[in-house]
Design a protein around this motif. Sequence first.
Motif, PDB file in Angstrom:
ATOM      1  N   ILE A  10      13.203  -3.655  -4.495  1.00  0.00           N
ATOM      2  CA  ILE A  10      12.947  -3.327  -3.083  1.00  0.00           C
ATOM      3  C   ILE A  10      12.478  -4.579  -2.340  1.00  0.00           C
ATOM      4  O   ILE A  10      12.918  -4.856  -1.228  1.00  0.00           O
ATOM      5  CB  ILE A  10      11.879  -2.207  -2.964  1.00  0.00           C
ATOM      6  N   LEU A  11      11.604  -5.344  -2.972  1.00  0.00           N
ATOM      7  CA  LEU A  11      11.120  -6.562  -2.317  1.00  0.00           C
ATOM      8  C   LEU A  11      12.271  -7.527  -2.067  1.00  0.00           C
ATOM      9  O   LEU A  11      12.371  -8.141  -0.998  1.00  0.00           O
ATOM     10  CB  LEU A  11      10.043  -7.253  -3.183  1.00  0.00           C
ATOM     11  N   GLU A  12      13.141  -7.641  -3.059  1.00  0.00           N
ATOM     12  CA  GLU A  12      14.286  -8.547  -2.925  1.00  0.00           C
ATOM     13  C   GLU A  12      15.150  -8.144  -1.719  1.00  0.00           C
ATOM     14  O   GLU A  12      15.534  -8.989  -0.909  1.00  0.00           O
ATOM     15  CB  GLU A  12      15.119  -8.492  -4.207  1.00  0.00           C
ATOM     16  N   ILE A  31       3.958  -9.803   2.465  1.00  0.00           N
ATOM     17  CA  ILE A  31       4.503 -10.210   1.172  1.00  0.00           C
ATOM     18  C   ILE A  31       3.391 -10.756   0.288  1.00  0.00           C
ATOM     19  O   ILE A  31       3.298 -10.424  -0.893  1.00  0.00           O
ATOM     20  CB  ILE A  31       5.620 -11.252   1.365  1.00  0.00           C
ATOM     21  N   CYS A  49      14.851  -7.689   6.424  1.00  0.00           N
ATOM     22  CA  CYS A  49      13.758  -7.759   7.406  1.00  0.00           C
ATOM     23  C   CYS A  49      13.132  -9.150   7.492  1.00  0.00           C
ATOM     24  O   CYS A  49      12.861  -9.650   8.591  1.00  0.00           O
ATOM     25  CB  CYS A  49      12.639  -6.783   7.053  1.00  0.00           C
ATOM     26  N   VAL A  50      12.887  -9.769   6.351  1.00  0.00           N
ATOM     27  CA  VAL A  50      12.162 -11.037   6.387  1.00  0.00           C
ATOM     28  C   VAL A  50      13.001 -12.114   7.059  1.00  0.00           C
ATOM     29  O   VAL A  50      12.512 -12.865   7.913  1.00  0.00           O
ATOM     30  CB  VAL A  50      11.720 -11.458   4.964  1.00  0.00           C
ATOM     31  N   ILE A  51      14.267 -12.178   6.691  1.00  0.00           N
ATOM     32  CA  ILE A  51      15.148 -13.164   7.352  1.00  0.00           C
ATOM     33  C   ILE A  51      15.194 -12.904   8.855  1.00  0.00           C
ATOM     34  O   ILE A  51      15.018 -13.819   9.670  1.00  0.00           O
ATOM     35  CB  ILE A  51      16.579 -13.115   6.753  1.00  0.00           C
ATOM     36  N   HIS A  56      14.208  -6.417   0.801  1.00  0.00           N
ATOM     37  CA  HIS A  56      13.393  -6.622   2.006  1.00  0.00           C
ATOM     38  C   HIS A  56      13.437  -8.086   2.443  1.00  0.00           C
ATOM     39  O   HIS A  56      13.580  -8.400   3.625  1.00  0.00           O
ATOM     40  CB  HIS A  56      11.957  -6.188   1.684  1.00  0.00           C
ATOM     41  N   LEU A  57      13.314  -8.992   1.470  1.00  0.00           N
ATOM     42  CA  LEU A  57      13.353 -10.421   1.784  1.00  0.00           C
ATOM     43  C   LEU A  57      14.683 -10.783   2.432  1.00  0.00           C
ATOM     44  O   LEU A  57      14.730 -11.529   3.411  1.00  0.00           O
ATOM     45  CB  LEU A  57      13.156 -11.245   0.505  1.00  0.00           C
TER      46      LEU A  57
END
Lengths: 89, 89, 89, 89
Positions: free
Chosen positions: A51-53, A79, A59-61, A55-56
């Motif tokens: 999920i974090l991957e 994060i 959303c993060v980009i 998300h990165l």
Amino acid sequence: MENDTTIRRLKIIEGHLRGVIRMVEEDTYCIDVIRQIQAVEAALNKVSTKILEDHLNSCVITAIQGPDKKERERVLKEIAEVFEMSTKV
Amino acid sequence: MENDTTIRRLKIIEGHLRGVIRMVEEDTYCIDVIRQIQAVEAALNKVSTKILEDHLNSCVITAIQGPDKKERERVLKEIAEVFEMSTKV
Amino acid sequence: MENDTTIRRLKIIEGHLRGVIRMVEEDTYCIDVIRQIQAVEAALNKVSTKILEDHLNSCVITAIQGPDKKERERVLKEIAEVFEMSTKV
Amino acid sequence: MENDTTIRRLKIIEGHLRGVIRMVEEDTYCIDVIRQIQAVEAALNKVSTKILEDHLNSCVITAIQGPDKKERERVLKEIAEVFEMSTKV
């Protein structure tokens, strides 16, 4: 799409956890129960990482390439927070 | 008796995990999902500790006070193993 | 500048670890040694989190705002990797 | 005797940690520093497990085979405590 994979994996883990409950109901040897709980946790860790991957890479980009400095900081702070928490569970 | 508490707690965690699945189905913000997964893991850790405690106060005492050296060693080895695993999940 | 804080903190942890070694040399009660080792690990986790936070606010922002897609992917992949590892140590 | 092994291992970890400090002083890439800190923690976990194993095979056996119920309970409680803590660091 990624959600489908995550949901499927979480449902497998839910089945695993129900198996653990059954083990306790059937008075299975304590250590074997603990080992299965640890296996459930290891599986949950893998899902979290996935999920974090995702998300990165979404959303993060978007946030970092976006114009809003506050939003950028918020996203990065989160994060660091889940990373810190991951060292505790 | 202790089993009842363990089962009840595990069923609460199962409900929590179903809630997490629902969150993913409803496209909840990734970080919030990760945080809930971490909460599930923290709860599982507590149950594991409780099971280990009960185990120490029953099987382990019996084995160590018993006459069978092999059994004693086995029981202690297992505790070291779940401890080691607990540092990894 | 951030490096100075990190170095200072790591040197304090190094002192803590030397204290643990002394405890073992002086035959301190095992459980107290384990507790101090766990304290050292908790302190290391805090330093890791701080380093990651600084990294997110510098290299990661630069990479994501930069033109190189490969570099962007690399930087994000690394974060997922250290997150995954953090669930294991 | 077991202490010597533990001390030797802890000194190797101390050297590893000093290496990490040097990495930060030399401005090594953040993620590589985090990975080395995680390696230090993994090594500490192994030492903890070894110390616990020795403890189980000495003090714990003595306490459980001994006449003092309070002491027995204390020793078992401690093990549950370090286990719980190990799920958090």
